[in-house]
Structures are given as structure tokens and as C-alpha cells.
Design an enzyme around this catalytic site. Structure first.
Site, short mmCIF file in Angstrom:
data_model
loop_
_atom_site.label_atom_id
_atom_site.label_comp_id
_atom_site.label_asym_id
_atom_site.label_seq_id
_atom_site.Cartn_x
_atom_site.Cartn_y
_atom_site.Cartn_z
N TYR A 76 0.83 -1.20 0.00
CA TYR A 76 0.00 0.00 0.00
C TYR A 76 0.87 1.26 0.00
CZ TYR A 76 -4.56 -2.18 0.90
OH TYR A 76 -5.72 -2.88 0.81
N LYS A 97 3.63 -15.47 3.36
CA LYS A 97 3.90 -16.24 2.14
C LYS A 97 5.41 -16.43 2.09
CE LYS A 97 2.56 -18.07 -1.78
NZ LYS A 97 1.75 -19.31 -1.83
N ASP A 112 -2.36 -18.48 1.37
CA ASP A 112 -3.30 -19.25 0.53
C ASP A 112 -3.98 -20.33 1.36
OD1 ASP A 112 -0.76 -20.39 0.69
OD2 ASP A 112 -0.68 -21.07 -1.40
N ASP A 142 -6.11 -7.16 4.28
CA ASP A 142 -7.25 -6.58 3.57
C ASP A 142 -8.10 -7.70 2.98
OD1 ASP A 142 -8.85 -4.62 2.24
OD2 ASP A 142 -7.79 -5.13 0.39
N ASP A 163 -12.06 -9.36 4.44
CA ASP A 163 -13.31 -9.45 3.66
C ASP A 163 -13.82 -10.88 3.69
OD1 ASP A 163 -13.23 -6.74 2.83
OD2 ASP A 163 -13.95 -7.28 0.82
C1 IPM Z 1 -10.35 -1.63 3.95
C2 IPM Z 1 -10.64 -1.10 2.57
C3 IPM Z 1 -9.52 -0.15 2.15
C4 IPM Z 1 -8.22 -0.93 2.14
C5 IPM Z 1 -9.77 0.54 0.80
C6 IPM Z 1 -11.06 1.31 0.79
C7 IPM Z 1 -8.62 1.42 0.39
O1 IPM Z 1 -10.79 -2.14 1.67
O2 IPM Z 1 -10.28 -0.84 4.91
O3 IPM Z 1 -10.23 -2.85 4.10
O4 IPM Z 1 -7.88 -1.56 1.13
O5 IPM Z 1 -7.52 -0.90 3.15
MG MG Z 2 -10.73 -4.07 2.52
#
Ligand code: IPM
Ligand code: MG
Length: 352
Positions: free
Chosen positions: A142, A187, A219, A243, A247
Site C-alpha cells: 500500500y 507467504k 493461501d 485486507d 473481507d
Molecule cells: C479496507 C478497505 C480499504 C483498504 C480501501 C477502501 C482502500 O478495503 O479498509 O479494508 O484496502 O484498506
Molecule cells: Mg478491505
């Protein structure tokens, strides 16, 4: 206690869930006799529209002079799929993380008993899942050196020893307070940065005899998380892996609309839902405000105001039990409630 809270509502559904987060925080503070002041600040597309900068200096100043930031969401489709856009709303979020030094992102995953059927995974797999992802938030790809021309592009996944040590320290603190199991996700079979993470974790492990440290390739961890989510207690991992995995982790809990997070580090901590700005729902008053409300609970936890935090969690659970739910988590045959109606219900519960 006297609290000054910066409120960054941001874009999309941000302002709608932010209003609920503020109302609930206000009600809790009134109940427990805390003096609270909210200061609104701009970030994301809202800030680009106002002044061309997704994280204006003024917002930074407001954040720095506050005790906490209650953040909602940034992102706007006007900037998506446009590789030539010079500024993007998400840069505001990244600038906030970098400037406030928020290197640790704490994302707790727990399953609400009454929502277990909302998870697309089998009930018996997810019902006892309870883990925390500790995501490194200010390093890696990032923020590493980037380059892009028409033929070639790269992002650098750089980490230094102090960056790795400080996030592992946070992770060990969590593991010690919880069930004593830390999984370092990396990894290391391919990436040099991962090998340094692993080396440092191996150095630190003996000073934490109450914690079992294990290592898992990302993975494999992605697979394990949906195959056997109860395996995990505390996961620590670098920015990009964190990240992606969080999710995925939200699927275990049944709805993204439920997962709060805390970002802590050098300056003011930020409390925000893990979900995004859901632009399609903007203004419709249908977004689930619970991740935002639970982020406020994490804020009270951070101030060591445990009763306040618990009251919020009880209120959220009570709203779920009473089927006062937004459409994403409502059961068949019951009418769904709006964002603001769920907020009002929780505020009344807190006041009662
Ligand atoms: C998160 C989001 C952010 C990230 C985006 C919106 C830049 O997905 O907070 O997980 O990738 O960190
Ligand atoms: Mg995210």
C-alpha cells in the site's frame, strides 16, 4: 470523562450510518455522565469535491486534536474504473492511516447466534467462530515505492524490522488476553518480506510462553478460514493479506454490515466499519448501521470504559433479538427497518 470526537462521515452510505454512530455515542455519554463534543471533518470524495484533497490538512488537524475519530466510509463510483483519475477518495483513507501512524488494524470476527443462518457457510462450521485479525496498516505494498508507465508497473512490499516488531507486539498482547493462540499469516515460501516477518516472530515467540505461535501461508489460511474458522484465535498479517482475509472473514460472520474495527498507532485512534461506502444505497436509508455502532463500542473499550462498551453491545444484540433489523439481515416474513429506525431503537434502549 471529557471526549472530543472527530466525525468523518465520508461518502455513499457514510453520512447515514455516521448519524447513527453519533447518536448512540451521545446517548451513552449522557447516560454515564461523560462530556462529549463532536467535530465533523471531510475526507474522501466529499473532501475532493469541497477542496480537491481527499484528506485535507484541516481534517488532519481536527483528527490530531481529538481523542478519537469515528469514521464511516469513503469511495465514489465517479472515480472507479478511471485509471487516469489523479485523486481518489481511497487516498484520503490511506493518508489518514499514514499521517496518524495507525499501524494496527484490529478486526474482531464473531458470529451472532441469531444470525448464524445468514452465513453462506454451514451453521456447525461457523457458530463457534471467534477470532481477531490484526492487520498491519501502514506498510507493505500500500505504501511501498510505486511505479507505473504504459509498459511496466510495480508496487513494493517493503517492511522494516521495527514495523514488524510493533505489530507483532500488539498481536501477542491480544493473544495473551484471549485463548493464547497466534497465527502468523505470510507467504514465506515465496516472499522475502514474509521471511523477515517469520524470522522476527520466531525471535519473539519464546518471550511469550503462554502463547502458541504457528505460521500459515496466506493461501492456506484463506482456505482454512472457511473450512474451519474455529481454528483461529488471533491472526496477524501484513497489510494486503489482511485486507483480503478480513473481507473473507466477514462472510463467516454472516454480514459485512456487522464488522467493526479499530485502527491504533501513534496519534489519534480511528474506529470504523470494515465495509465500504455502498454507493448504490446512498440516501436510501437501508444500510446496516451496526458495524458503525459496534465501532463506537470499540472506541469506548479503547478508553477503558467497559460498561459503556458493553451497553452498546447489549443494545445491538437486543435489536437483533427484537428483529429490528435492516433488510440485509432481516428474516423472511418480517418487515425490515430503516437505518435511522434501527438507530433510534438502539438509542432508546441505551437511554432506558
Ligand atoms: C479496507 C478497505 C480499504 C483498504 C480501501 C477502501 C482502500 O478495503 O479498509 O479494508 O484496502 O484498506
Ligand atoms: Mg478491505
Amino acid at each position: 470523562m471529557k471526549l472530543k470526537i472527530a466525525v468523518i462521515a465520508g461518502d455513499g452510505i457514510g453520512p447515514e450510518i455516521s448519524a447513527v454512530g453519533v447518536d448512540v455515542t451521545k446517548a451513552v455519554c449522557e447516560k454515564f455522565g461523560h462530556e462529549v463534543e463532536f467535530v465533523a471533518a471531510l475526507a474522501g470524495a466529499a473532501a475532493i469535491d469541497a477542496c480537491g484533497d481527499p484528506f485535507p490538512e484541516e481534517t488532519f488537524e481536527i483528527c490530531k486534536s481529538s481523542d478519537a475519530v469515528l469514521f464511516s466510509a469513503v469511495g465514489d463510483p465517479r472515480f472507479d474504473n478511471n485509471p487516469n483519475a489523479k485523486v481518489r477518495p481511497e487516498q484520503g483513507l490511506l493518508a489518514m492511516r499514514r499521517k496518524l501512524g495507525l499501524f494496527a488494524n484490529i478486526r474482531p470476527i464473531n458470529v451472532f447466534g441469531c444470525l448464524v443462518d445468514k452465513s453462506p457457510l454451514k451453521k456447525e462450521l461457523v457458530e463457534k467462530a471467534d477470532f481477531v485479525c490484526i492487520r498491519e496498516l501502514t506498510g507493505g505494498m500500500y505504501f511501498g515505492e510505486k511505479y507505473q508507465d504504459n509498459e511496466r508497473a510495480y508496487d513494493t512490499n517493503a517492511y522494516t524490522r521495527p514495523e514488524i516488531e510493533r505489530i507483532l507486539k500488539v498481536a501477542y498482547e491480544y493473544a495473551e488476553r484471549r485463548r493464547g493462540h497466534l497465527t502468523v499469516v505470510d507467504k514465506a515460501n515465496v516472499l522475502a518480506s514474509s521471511r523477515l516477518w517469520r524470522q522476527i516472530a520466531q525471535e519473539m515467540a519464546p518471550s511469550h510462553p503462554n502463547v502458541v505461535t504457528d505460521f500459515m501461508y496466506v493461501d492456506n489460511a484463506a482456505m482454512r478460514m472457511i473450512q474451519e474458522p474455529t481454528y483461529f484465535d488471533v491472526i496477524v498479517t501484513e497489510n494486503t493479506f489482511g485486507d483480503i482475509l478480513t473481507d473473507e472473514a466477514s462472510v463467516v460472520s454472516g454480514s459485512m454490515g456487522l464488522l467493526p474495527s479499530a485502527s491504533i498507532g501513534e496519534l489519534t485512534p480511528v474506529f470504523e466499519p470494515i465495509h465500504g461506502s455502498w454507493p448504490q444505497a446512498k440516501g436510501l436509508n437501508i444500510a446496516n448501521p451496526l458495524a458503525q455502532v459496534l465501532s463506537a463500542a470499540m472506541m469506548f473499550d479503547y478508553f477503558n470504559l467497559k460498561e459503556e462498551a458493553e451497553l452498546i453491545r447489549r443494545a445491538v444484540n437486543a435489536s437483533l433479538d427484537a428483529f429490528v433489523r435492516t433488510p440485509d439481515i432481516q428474516v423472511a416474513g418480517k418487515e425490515a427497518f430503516s437505518t435511522s429506525a434501527v438507530g433510534e431503537w438502539i438509542v432508546n434502549y441505551v437511554k432506558a
